[in-house]
Design a protein around this motif. Sequence first.
Motif, PDB file in Angstrom:
ATOM      1  N   ASN A  83      39.560  49.406  28.532  1.00 34.98           N
ATOM      2  CA  ASN A  83      39.061  48.271  28.585  1.00 34.98           C
ATOM      3  C   ASN A  83      39.151  47.576  29.706  1.00 34.98           C
ATOM      4  OD1 ASN A  83      38.210  45.639  27.279  1.00 34.98           O
ATOM      5  ND2 ASN A  83      40.379  45.096  26.924  1.00 34.98           N
ATOM      6  N   MET A  84      40.497  47.494  30.581  1.00 40.60           N
ATOM      7  CA  MET A  84      40.667  46.813  31.922  1.00 40.60           C
ATOM      8  C   MET A  84      39.751  47.395  32.798  1.00 40.60           C
ATOM      9  SD  MET A  84      42.944  44.458  31.649  1.00 40.60           S
ATOM     10  CE  MET A  84      42.064  44.026  30.239  1.00 40.60           C
ATOM     11  N   ALA A  85      39.737  48.614  32.948  1.00 35.49           N
ATOM     12  CA  ALA A  85      38.843  49.234  34.138  1.00 35.49           C
ATOM     13  C   ALA A  85      37.313  48.785  33.838  1.00 35.49           C
ATOM     14  CB  ALA A  85      38.884  50.893  33.859  1.00 35.49           C
ATOM     15  N   ILE A  86      36.861  48.710  32.539  1.00 31.74           N
ATOM     16  CA  ILE A  86      35.286  48.619  32.551  1.00 31.74           C
ATOM     17  C   ILE A  86      34.964  46.947  32.700  1.00 31.74           C
ATOM     18  CG2 ILE A  86      33.466  48.567  30.890  1.00 31.74           C
ATOM     19  CD1 ILE A  86      34.638  51.114  29.644  1.00 31.74           C
ATOM     20  N   SER A  87      36.023  46.170  31.975  1.00 28.27           N
ATOM     21  CA  SER A  87      35.845  44.935  31.924  1.00 28.27           C
ATOM     22  C   SER A  87      36.010  44.294  33.499  1.00 28.27           C
ATOM     23  CB  SER A  87      36.641  43.979  30.915  1.00 28.27           C
ATOM     24  OG  SER A  87      37.822  44.145  31.329  1.00 28.27           O
ATOM     25  N   ILE A  88      37.119  44.831  33.992  1.00 32.31           N
ATOM     26  CA  ILE A  88      37.291  44.094  35.563  1.00 32.31           C
ATOM     27  C   ILE A  88      35.919  44.572  36.417  1.00 32.31           C
ATOM     28  CG2 ILE A  88      38.806  44.185  37.546  1.00 32.31           C
ATOM     29  CD1 ILE A  88      41.068  44.291  35.530  1.00 32.31           C
ATOM     30  N   ALA A  89      35.552  45.863  36.314  1.00 34.66           N
ATOM     31  CA  ALA A  89      34.466  46.273  37.264  1.00 34.66           C
ATOM     32  C   ALA A  89      33.138  45.390  36.948  1.00 34.66           C
ATOM     33  CB  ALA A  89      34.224  47.799  36.893  1.00 34.66           C
ATOM     34  N   THR A  90      32.800  45.039  35.578  1.00 35.38           N
ATOM     35  CA  THR A  90      31.894  44.282  35.145  1.00 35.38           C
ATOM     36  C   THR A  90      31.801  42.930  35.673  1.00 35.38           C
ATOM     37  OG1 THR A  90      31.497  45.636  33.137  1.00 35.38           O
ATOM     38  CG2 THR A  90      30.388  43.457  33.315  1.00 35.38           C
ATOM     39  N   GLU A  91      33.177  42.395  35.638  1.00 36.71           N
ATOM     40  CA  GLU A  91      33.275  40.837  36.324  1.00 36.71           C
ATOM     41  C   GLU A  91      33.143  40.921  37.799  1.00 36.71           C
ATOM     42  OE1 GLU A  91      36.810  40.125  34.232  1.00 36.71           O
ATOM     43  OE2 GLU A  91      36.341  39.240  32.561  1.00 36.71           O
ATOM     44  N   ARG A  92      33.757  41.813  38.356  1.00 37.33           N
ATOM     45  CA  ARG A  92      33.465  41.958  39.721  1.00 37.33           C
ATOM     46  C   ARG A  92      32.094  42.151  40.368  1.00 37.33           C
ATOM     47  NH1 ARG A  92      36.412  46.481  40.649  1.00 37.33           N
ATOM     48  NH2 ARG A  92      38.344  45.387  41.245  1.00 37.33           N
ATOM     49  N   SER A  93      31.354  42.738  39.414  1.00 39.53           N
ATOM     50  CA  SER A  93      29.854  42.896  39.699  1.00 39.53           C
ATOM     51  C   SER A  93      28.831  41.762  39.595  1.00 39.53           C
ATOM     52  CB  SER A  93      29.404  44.404  39.038  1.00 39.53           C
ATOM     53  OG  SER A  93      28.099  44.670  39.543  1.00 39.53           O
ATOM     54  N   ASP A  94      29.405  41.189  38.308  1.00 42.85           N
ATOM     55  CA  ASP A  94      28.684  39.939  38.117  1.00 42.85           C
ATOM     56  C   ASP A  94      29.079  38.703  38.920  1.00 42.85           C
ATOM     57  OD1 ASP A  94      30.798  38.904  36.644  1.00 42.85           O
ATOM     58  OD2 ASP A  94      29.899  39.340  34.762  1.00 42.85           O
ATOM     59  N   GLY A  95      30.042  38.824  39.801  1.00 42.20           N
ATOM     60  CA  GLY A  95      30.360  37.701  40.610  1.00 42.20           C
ATOM     61  C   GLY A  95      31.498  37.105  39.979  1.00 42.20           C
ATOM     62  N   THR A  96      31.928  37.254  38.647  1.00 43.63           N
ATOM     63  CA  THR A  96      33.047  36.350  38.056  1.00 43.63           C
ATOM     64  C   THR A  96      34.279  36.597  38.837  1.00 43.63           C
ATOM     65  OG1 THR A  96      32.018  36.941  36.099  1.00 43.63           O
ATOM     66  CG2 THR A  96      34.228  36.072  35.928  1.00 43.63           C
ATOM     67  N   LEU A  97      34.630  37.661  39.334  1.00 36.68           N
ATOM     68  CA  LEU A  97      35.699  37.477  40.198  1.00 36.68           C
ATOM     69  C   LEU A  97      35.816  36.874  41.409  1.00 36.68           C
ATOM     70  CD1 LEU A  97      37.258  41.079  39.747  1.00 36.68           C
ATOM     71  CD2 LEU A  97      37.602  39.230  38.119  1.00 36.68           C
ATOM     72  N   LYS A  98      34.751  36.917  41.994  1.00 34.52           N
ATOM     73  CA  LYS A  98      34.585  36.191  43.363  1.00 34.52           C
ATOM     74  C   LYS A  98      34.679  34.687  43.187  1.00 34.52           C
ATOM     75  CE  LYS A  98      31.272  35.529  47.218  1.00 34.52           C
ATOM     76  NZ  LYS A  98      29.815  35.748  47.761  1.00 34.52           N
ATOM     77  N   HIS A  99      33.945  34.206  41.794  1.00 35.55           N
ATOM     78  CA  HIS A  99      34.118  32.933  41.787  1.00 35.55           C
ATOM     79  C   HIS A  99      35.565  32.334  41.214  1.00 35.55           C
ATOM     80  CE1 HIS A  99      33.274  28.905  39.567  1.00 35.55           C
ATOM     81  NE2 HIS A  99      33.771  29.366  38.368  1.00 35.55           N
ATOM     82  N   LEU A 100      36.111  33.170  40.442  1.00 40.16           N
ATOM     83  CA  LEU A 100      37.486  32.752  40.073  1.00 40.16           C
ATOM     84  C   LEU A 100      38.468  32.730  41.467  1.00 40.16           C
ATOM     85  CD1 LEU A 100      38.138  35.132  36.844  1.00 40.16           C
ATOM     86  CD2 LEU A 100      37.749  32.431  37.111  1.00 40.16           C
ATOM     87  N   SER A 101      38.330  33.729  42.478  1.00 37.11           N
ATOM     88  CA  SER A 101      39.103  33.777  43.622  1.00 37.11           C
ATOM     89  C   SER A 101      38.928  32.653  44.422  1.00 37.11           C
ATOM     90  CB  SER A 101      38.830  34.870  44.210  1.00 37.11           C
ATOM     91  OG  SER A 101      37.513  34.938  44.760  1.00 37.11           O
ATOM     92  N   GLY A 102      37.759  31.851  44.137  1.00 39.17           N
ATOM     93  CA  GLY A 102      37.476  30.588  45.099  1.00 39.17           C
ATOM     94  C   GLY A 102      37.843  29.338  44.336  1.00 39.17           C
ATOM     95  N   THR A 103      38.338  29.489  43.114  1.00 37.43           N
ATOM     96  CA  THR A 103      38.928  27.885  42.404  1.00 37.43           C
ATOM     97  C   THR A 103      40.218  27.879  42.780  1.00 37.43           C
ATOM     98  OG1 THR A 103      39.517  29.360  40.658  1.00 37.43           O
ATOM     99  CG2 THR A 103      37.122  28.610  40.633  1.00 37.43           C
ATOM    100  N   PRO A 104      40.964  26.848  42.389  1.00 38.74           N
ATOM    101  CA  PRO A 104      42.149  26.516  42.657  1.00 38.74           C
ATOM    102  C   PRO A 104      43.369  27.351  41.834  1.00 38.74           C
ATOM    103  CG  PRO A 104      41.081  24.528  42.363  1.00 38.74           C
ATOM    104  CD  PRO A 104      39.949  25.436  41.751  1.00 38.74           C
ATOM    105  N   MET A 105      42.478  28.016  40.552  1.00 39.40           N
ATOM    106  CA  MET A 105      43.374  28.626  39.781  1.00 39.40           C
ATOM    107  C   MET A 105      44.102  29.845  40.689  1.00 39.40           C
ATOM    108  SD  MET A 105      42.292  31.187  36.595  1.00 39.40           S
ATOM    109  CE  MET A 105      41.792  32.509  37.667  1.00 39.40           C
ATOM    110  N   PRO A 106      45.449  29.811  40.221  1.00 39.16           N
ATOM    111  CA  PRO A 106      46.349  30.924  40.762  1.00 39.16           C
ATOM    112  C   PRO A 106      45.774  32.269  40.498  1.00 39.16           C
ATOM    113  CG  PRO A 106      47.903  29.285  39.637  1.00 39.16           C
ATOM    114  CD  PRO A 106      46.455  28.993  39.217  1.00 39.16           C
TER     115      PRO A 106
END
Length: 272
Positions: A83-106
């Motif tokens: 679950n972690m490997a697939i979901s995180i790879a998907t979120e990285r690919s669709d830009g979700t992780l990039k967006h989260l890394s640019g927010t004030p959220m730790p």
Amino acid sequence: MSAPAPEAALPSLPSVYRSRATVELKEFFRQRESVVFTLLLPVLLLVVFGAVLNFDLGSGVSFTQYFMAGIIAAGILGASLQNMAISIATERSDGTLKHLSGTPMPRSAFFVGKVVQVLAVTVAIIVVLLLIGVVFYGIDLPSGSDWLVFAWVSALGAAACTLLGIALSSLAKNGRSASATVTPFALVLQFISGVFFQFSEIPTWMQTVASVFPLKWMAQGLRSVFLPDALAADEPAGSWELGRVALVLAVWCVVGLLLCVRTFRWQDRGTG
């Protein structure tokens, strides 16, 4: 001259963690494919194998009783590593992780949310499997101190597999290839780790390969709480080796953490 407006107070770290965990849980349960694959697949396997292969292994133990330990371990693997490997790879690919890394959220809140999701899904899988096993197949539940063993084996196994899943997410080139990268690896582990067959019947070289990875040790530790001590003689070492189970799973937690630190990326390879 009017006084400057007071700055809005930032939310506390615990409240940020709670909010992120809530988001992760909602997103998981809204995705039918994830729910079916992660939560319902172990249930389906238990029902099918329990109905078809419910024969006696000796010492009054049915195959379903033996299989319960393996399918719970496989369920934990699915809820964490896959679950972690697939979901995180998907979120990285669709830009979700990039967006989260640019927010004030730790950034730590992202990982806390993922861990809470794994724990919640793992508990749900275990409860459903035990319920079906008891109601339909007469599975004998652990008793007394066996519940403590059940708890620490499940917790350590889930932690190790979660960290490995986060690290494995970086192997996939993009979200589309994540399932094809991770699922075969998980299936091979299940076949050689004593999930679908008695571990003693698996070729020795496969047992050796399986002993490198946490799933074999998770399944072995869980067998100790579902099976009588007489069947410990069928294990490779002739005992449940709970001390070694704890050691190997703890080592994999450390290794998984180090791999996460070294390999985790917020964007796909080759993107700016």
